[in-house]
Design an enzyme around this catalytic site. Sequence first.
Site, mmCIF file in Angstrom:
data_model
loop_
_atom_site.group_PDB
_atom_site.id
_atom_site.type_symbol
_atom_site.label_atom_id
_atom_site.label_comp_id
_atom_site.label_asym_id
_atom_site.label_seq_id
_atom_site.Cartn_x
_atom_site.Cartn_y
_atom_site.Cartn_z
ATOM 1 N N ARG A 24 14.979 -24.348 3.538
ATOM 2 C CA ARG A 24 15.533 -25.097 4.665
ATOM 3 C C ARG A 24 15.529 -26.576 4.317
ATOM 4 O O ARG A 24 14.571 -27.081 3.727
ATOM 5 C CB ARG A 24 14.705 -24.855 5.920
ATOM 6 C CG ARG A 24 15.220 -25.521 7.179
ATOM 7 C CD ARG A 24 14.294 -25.194 8.351
ATOM 8 N NE ARG A 24 14.425 -23.785 8.710
ATOM 9 C CZ ARG A 24 15.180 -23.342 9.705
ATOM 10 N NH1 ARG A 24 15.878 -24.198 10.420
ATOM 11 N NH2 ARG A 24 15.235 -22.056 9.987
ATOM 12 N N GLY A 25 16.600 -27.268 4.659
ATOM 13 C CA GLY A 25 16.707 -28.693 4.394
ATOM 14 C C GLY A 25 17.221 -29.434 5.602
ATOM 15 O O GLY A 25 17.352 -28.869 6.693
ATOM 16 N N LYS B 91 24.373 -20.411 2.639
ATOM 17 C CA LYS B 91 23.941 -21.671 3.228
ATOM 18 C C LYS B 91 24.686 -21.858 4.540
ATOM 19 O O LYS B 91 25.911 -21.761 4.585
ATOM 20 C CB LYS B 91 24.213 -22.839 2.284
ATOM 21 C CG LYS B 91 23.579 -24.147 2.755
ATOM 22 C CD LYS B 91 23.567 -25.203 1.662
ATOM 23 C CE LYS B 91 22.817 -26.454 2.118
ATOM 24 N NZ LYS B 91 22.744 -27.476 1.050
ATOM 25 N N ASP C 216 21.433 -36.868 -6.053
ATOM 26 C CA ASP C 216 20.141 -36.363 -5.566
ATOM 27 C C ASP C 216 19.472 -35.527 -6.656
ATOM 28 O O ASP C 216 18.871 -34.495 -6.376
ATOM 29 C CB ASP C 216 20.351 -35.532 -4.296
ATOM 30 C CG ASP C 216 19.036 -35.301 -3.540
ATOM 31 O OD1 ASP C 216 18.080 -36.079 -3.755
ATOM 32 O OD2 ASP C 216 18.961 -34.341 -2.756
ATOM 33 N N MET D 26 20.223 -30.525 6.146
ATOM 34 C CA MET D 26 21.600 -30.254 6.520
ATOM 35 C C MET D 26 21.851 -28.782 6.847
ATOM 36 O O MET D 26 22.830 -28.447 7.496
ATOM 37 C CB MET D 26 22.538 -30.694 5.388
ATOM 38 C CG MET D 26 23.968 -30.872 5.817
ATOM 39 S SD MET D 26 24.925 -31.899 4.692
ATOM 40 C CE MET D 26 24.597 -31.188 3.102
ATOM 41 N N GLY D 27 20.963 -27.887 6.408
ATOM 42 C CA GLY D 27 21.206 -26.477 6.662
ATOM 43 C C GLY D 27 20.060 -25.621 6.196
ATOM 44 O O GLY D 27 19.020 -26.105 5.742
#
Length: 307
Positions: free
Chosen positions: A121-122, A142, A249, A124-125
């Site tokens: 999990r991050g 995702k 990133d 953005m999604g």
Amino acid sequence: MTDPSLPLDPRAEELFREYLARVDPGEPADFEALCRANPNLAHDLRELRRAIEIARRLNSSSDDRTLSERLKQKFGTDPGPTASLDDEPRPDSGASSKLFERLRGGGTRGTRYKLLGEVARGGMGVILKIWDDELRRTLAMKVVLGRGNEPSGQTPVVDPNMLGRFLEEAQVTGQLDHPGIVPVHELGLDADGRVYFTMRLVKGEDLRSIFEKVRSGEDGWNQVRALGVLLKVCEAMSYAHSKKVIHRDLKPANVMVGKFGEVYVMDWGLARVLGREDSHDIRLASKEQMTALKTARQEERQETPDS
């Protein structure tokens, strides 16, 4: 009452075909007047109309609109999925089999994927582990999430910049055709209104764990072997740069090493295509959005201090 197991009267079928011929071109037709004029066939006529309505509802579940059109209707604005690294190719006129046409046309995907669990999990999604029932394989999916929404909850409220960034991640990653970049299979909108894309499920460990094993000598890892992994990362990045794509990133947590030596550069959610306006830059957000994003990044840094 007529026995439903009995076949329909052929006269009712003929009358109903005539009725449809008048209705389909737009000619006014009163179905109940047709039933009153033929009381002995009224039951069969209603059964025929019921069957045709069910068939039309089933056909309408296969949406032939483009993803952009469906997203615009769902979210009110066109998020502009326009990331393209190459010119659009012409349609292939060589394949003419019915199977190819059916697969190309898509269809109902409500039951294609089965949820197996959550992988990560991050901000953005969320990445889910799923089973593709049509191709009989395990994949990663995702899904873009709104604030405070779980993947199994109701339709999320998604920030337009976040949605645009998510779409560009799927499109850019899907067009970076390299062994060191995870292939994307499908971009879509599920029945609950969530945007998703599917990709290969990478099984392995991240580069941060590999560095730890190099220090301890675990599983035969040494500096030379780790440098081989870094070389593959450089090759993947060199290819991306040749397509004018900057990752923005790159860190050990975003490099996955498979059991058989596969190396993948992951998470292209902040990627930038040089020479094009970054209209979905989530860093250029409002003060309220920046507070939420800052909190998410702080939590991520706590989990991955080498970020």
